[in-house]
Design a protein around this motif. Structure first.
Motif, PDB file in Angstrom:
ATOM      1  N   HIS A  54     -56.047  -2.123   8.745  1.00  0.00           N
ATOM      2  CA  HIS A  54     -57.298  -2.536   8.222  1.00  0.00           C
ATOM      3  C   HIS A  54     -58.125  -3.431   9.378  1.00  0.00           C
ATOM      4  O   HIS A  54     -59.072  -3.850   8.952  1.00  0.00           O
ATOM      5  CB  HIS A  54     -57.198  -3.432   6.880  1.00  0.00           C
ATOM      6  CG  HIS A  54     -56.678  -2.789   5.764  1.00  0.00           C
ATOM      7  ND1 HIS A  54     -57.086  -1.588   5.258  1.00  0.00           N
ATOM      8  CD2 HIS A  54     -55.714  -3.082   4.902  1.00  0.00           C
ATOM      9  CE1 HIS A  54     -56.273  -1.280   4.452  1.00  0.00           C
ATOM     10  NE2 HIS A  54     -55.326  -2.040   4.152  1.00  0.00           N
ATOM     11  N   ARG A  87     -47.433  -0.024  -7.889  1.00  0.00           N
ATOM     12  CA  ARG A  87     -49.086   0.171  -7.926  1.00  0.00           C
ATOM     13  C   ARG A  87     -49.755   0.150  -9.216  1.00  0.00           C
ATOM     14  O   ARG A  87     -50.765  -0.347  -9.524  1.00  0.00           O
ATOM     15  CB  ARG A  87     -49.389   1.358  -6.754  1.00  0.00           C
ATOM     16  CG  ARG A  87     -49.107   1.004  -5.614  1.00  0.00           C
ATOM     17  CD  ARG A  87     -49.761   1.861  -4.395  1.00  0.00           C
ATOM     18  NE  ARG A  87     -51.111   1.528  -4.498  1.00  0.00           N
ATOM     19  CZ  ARG A  87     -51.974   0.799  -3.566  1.00  0.00           C
ATOM     20  NH1 ARG A  87     -51.266  -0.007  -2.686  1.00  0.00           N
ATOM     21  NH2 ARG A  87     -53.024   0.584  -3.661  1.00  0.00           N
ATOM     22  N   HIS A 117     -49.236  -7.378  -3.480  1.00  0.00           N
ATOM     23  CA  HIS A 117     -49.641  -6.139  -2.437  1.00  0.00           C
ATOM     24  C   HIS A 117     -48.431  -5.115  -2.727  1.00  0.00           C
ATOM     25  O   HIS A 117     -47.252  -5.772  -3.376  1.00  0.00           O
ATOM     26  CB  HIS A 117     -49.300  -6.511  -1.115  1.00  0.00           C
ATOM     27  CG  HIS A 117     -48.823  -5.632   0.129  1.00  0.00           C
ATOM     28  ND1 HIS A 117     -50.001  -4.810   0.299  1.00  0.00           N
ATOM     29  CD2 HIS A 117     -47.810  -5.049   0.388  1.00  0.00           C
ATOM     30  CE1 HIS A 117     -49.370  -3.804   1.060  1.00  0.00           C
ATOM     31  NE2 HIS A 117     -48.089  -4.163   1.149  1.00  0.00           N
ATOM     32  N   ASP A 120     -47.976   1.877  -0.209  1.00  0.00           N
ATOM     33  CA  ASP A 120     -48.876   2.940  -0.561  1.00  0.00           C
ATOM     34  C   ASP A 120     -48.125   4.193  -0.321  1.00  0.00           C
ATOM     35  O   ASP A 120     -48.724   5.341  -1.031  1.00  0.00           O
ATOM     36  CB  ASP A 120     -50.422   2.819  -0.225  1.00  0.00           C
ATOM     37  CG  ASP A 120     -50.583   3.041   1.204  1.00  0.00           C
ATOM     38  OD1 ASP A 120     -49.454   3.328   1.858  1.00  0.00           O
ATOM     39  OD2 ASP A 120     -51.686   2.820   1.734  1.00  0.00           O
TER      40      ASP A 120
HETATM   41 MG    MG Z   1     -53.032  -0.905   0.835  1.00  0.00          MG
END
Ligand code: MG
Ligand code: DAT
Length: 142
Positions: A54, A87, A117, A120
């Protein structure tokens, strides 16, 4: 469904809010097993490196500053479909968009401080687990 491992972090807001146990209970209720865990206060360079993907995003420095604002609980979750399941239990990135009953809906208010967190994909799960734990730290049931 394949047994997977995923990296989970209880973020500083949820640790400060005394929600570690509540979040662990949700993982266990969902059939996810905690096979490693450690409390860490990340350094700036650790947080920058963990979230390097990121780096170019406008929220990067806010994200890093938040992640180093207090201790976090880092754990490896194992179970069928663990990456997706974690998730799902966490809910959408923005708590305002997260479904009722998810961690982020119930325990967080803003996208900047969203309680948890979760990796993914299988690739990021492998990298993120290795960022915090060695193979000997993982107490798999399998
Ligand atoms: Mg992420
Ligand atoms: P997730 O944590 O759901 O995988 P992500 O990987 O897209 O979401 O982003 C990593 C973290 O960065 C996220 O948990 C919170 C922060 N973040 C993402 N989008 C943001 C935004 N638009 N404004 C502020 N922080 C943001």
């Amino acid at each position: 469904m394949a047994v997977e491992r995923t990296l989970s972090i209880v973020k500083p807001d949820a640790v400060a809010g005394n929600n570690i146990g509540e979040i662990y209970r949700r993982f266990e209720t969902a059939g996810l097993r905690i096979i490693a865990a450690r409390m860490v206060h990340l350094t700036q360079s650790q947080a920058e490196s963990f979230y390097a993907v990121h780096r170019e995003r406008p929220f990067f420095s806010a994200l890093v500053n938040f992640m180093i604002s207090g201790p976090v609980m880092v754990q490896v979750l194992e179970g069928d479909d663990a990456i997706r399941k974690n998730r799902e239990v966490m809910g959408a990135t923005n708590p305002a968009e997260a479904a009722a009953g998810t961690i982020r809906h119930d325990l967080a208010e803003t996208v900047d401080a969203n309680a948890a967190h979760g990796s993914d994909s299988p690739e990021t799960a492998r990298e993120e687990i290795a960022f915090f734990f060695g193979e000997d730290d993982l107490h798999s049931r399998n």
